[in-house]
Design a protein around this motif. Structure first.
Motif, short mmCIF file in Angstrom:
data_model
loop_
_atom_site.label_atom_id
_atom_site.label_comp_id
_atom_site.label_asym_id
_atom_site.label_seq_id
_atom_site.Cartn_x
_atom_site.Cartn_y
_atom_site.Cartn_z
N VAL A 81 0.86 -1.19 0.00
CA VAL A 81 0.00 0.00 0.00
C VAL A 81 0.89 1.24 0.00
N ARG A 82 0.63 2.15 -0.94
CA ARG A 82 1.40 3.39 -1.04
C ARG A 82 0.47 4.55 -1.37
N GLY A 83 1.05 5.73 -1.46
CA GLY A 83 0.29 6.90 -1.84
C GLY A 83 -0.85 7.20 -0.90
N PHE A 84 -0.56 7.16 0.42
CA PHE A 84 -1.57 7.45 1.45
C PHE A 84 -2.79 6.54 1.32
N GLY A 85 -2.53 5.28 0.91
CA GLY A 85 -3.60 4.30 0.82
C GLY A 85 -4.29 4.21 -0.52
N TRP A 86 -3.91 5.08 -1.48
CA TRP A 86 -4.59 5.08 -2.78
C TRP A 86 -4.02 4.02 -3.73
N LEU A 87 -2.74 3.72 -3.59
CA LEU A 87 -2.10 2.77 -4.50
C LEU A 87 -1.94 1.43 -3.79
N LYS A 88 -2.87 0.53 -4.07
CA LYS A 88 -2.82 -0.80 -3.48
C LYS A 88 -2.49 -1.81 -4.57
N SER A 89 -1.60 -2.72 -4.24
CA SER A 89 -1.20 -3.75 -5.20
C SER A 89 -1.01 -5.07 -4.47
N ASP A 90 -1.09 -6.16 -5.21
CA ASP A 90 -0.91 -7.48 -4.63
C ASP A 90 -0.24 -8.39 -5.65
N GLN A 91 0.28 -9.49 -5.16
CA GLN A 91 0.99 -10.43 -6.03
C GLN A 91 0.79 -11.85 -5.53
N VAL A 92 0.62 -12.76 -6.47
CA VAL A 92 0.53 -14.19 -6.19
C VAL A 92 1.62 -14.89 -6.99
N VAL A 93 2.41 -15.73 -6.33
CA VAL A 93 3.53 -16.41 -6.97
C VAL A 93 3.47 -17.89 -6.62
N LYS A 94 3.75 -18.73 -7.60
CA LYS A 94 3.93 -20.16 -7.37
C LYS A 94 5.32 -20.56 -7.84
N MET A 95 6.02 -21.32 -7.00
CA MET A 95 7.37 -21.74 -7.36
C MET A 95 7.75 -23.00 -6.59
N PRO A 96 8.64 -23.82 -7.16
CA PRO A 96 9.04 -25.05 -6.47
C PRO A 96 10.04 -24.77 -5.35
N TYR A 97 10.09 -25.68 -4.39
CA TYR A 97 11.06 -25.55 -3.31
C TYR A 97 11.57 -26.94 -2.93
#
Length: 243
Positions: A81-97
């Protein structure tokens, strides 16, 4: 007389102490600079372009026995969350371990080996199995989904960092679960029994059994089943004398 002998040392004590202090500070600064150069300074070609290059490496010996390996795929999420709460972003990642499990045999001593003469059984009180740090293979990611109205470069980097940390933590938690630890101990039991059984066979105890125990399994009521009276090193010594 004694005071006369001490005076020259008192004369040089100050300069020697100052020299040692300077050497110590200088050594610490050099180590700090080497670490900074290794971790943060970008190596470039003559034209200024960055290159792919090994900056530092070290090889060392190990006495730990790898007994099993856990492979899987982890899904990790992250929010920013940035820009005083205006810029919200998310990410989903799948990878082996991958997680390796080890037993450190360097501390195994004669006191950890017990012999039951009646049943010809060797009891090995081994150190517990320990999972290594998970190796999350980010280069083989199968899914990267980033959402948000406007994702800045800084936000993208932060999402990637958080997703990596979350994946690492989740893989570590899974590798240390009771179920996985129990499975790793079974593999460790088989590996250690095979290692300890080889010298027994060479000494003429080919029909002997090898029972491997780990710290969570060792209880007094379990140990009462065995009449352990002779250390294994004494047994082997007597066997050599008999020959």
């Amino acid at each position: 007389m004694a005071d006369a002998l001490k005076r020259p040392w008192r004369r040089y004590a100050g300069p020697v102490g100052a020299a040692l202090l300077i050497l110590g500070v200088g050594g610490a600064m050099m180590v700090g600079w080497q670490r900074y150069n290794r971790d943060y300074v970008v190596t470039t070609e003559d034209d200024g372009s960055a290159v792919t290059r090994i900056i530092a490496e070290k090889i060392s010996g190990a006495s730990a026995l790898r007994v099993s390996r856990l492979n899987g795929t982890v899904q990790a999420t992250a929010q920013d969350v940035r820009g005083f709460g205006w810029l919200k972003s998310d990410q989903v990642v799948k990878m082996p371990y991958m997680v390796d499990y080890f037993v450190d045999l360097s501390g195994l001593a004669a006191r950890d080996l017990e012999w039951d003469e009646k049943s010809r059984t060797l009891i090995v009180n081994a150190p517990d199995v320990k999972p290594d740090t998970p190796n999350v293979d980010e280069a083989r990611r199968t899914l990267v989904r980033t959402g948000g109205l406007f994702v800045t470069r800084e936000a993208g980097e932060e999402l990637s960092r958080k997703a990596s940390l979350h994946a690492q933590a989740r893989a570590q938690a899974s590798s240390r679960s009771p179920e996985r630890m129990a499975q790793a101990r079974e593999y460790g039991r088989t590996a250690i029994a095979r290692i300890m059984g080889a010298p027994l066979g060479a000494m003429g105890f080919g029909d002997a059994r090898v029972i491997v125990t780990f710290p969570p399994e060792r209880r007094d009521d379990d140990r009462e089943r065995w009449d352990v009276t002779t250390p294994i090193n004494d047994v082997l010594a007597n066997r050599r004398q008999a020959r």
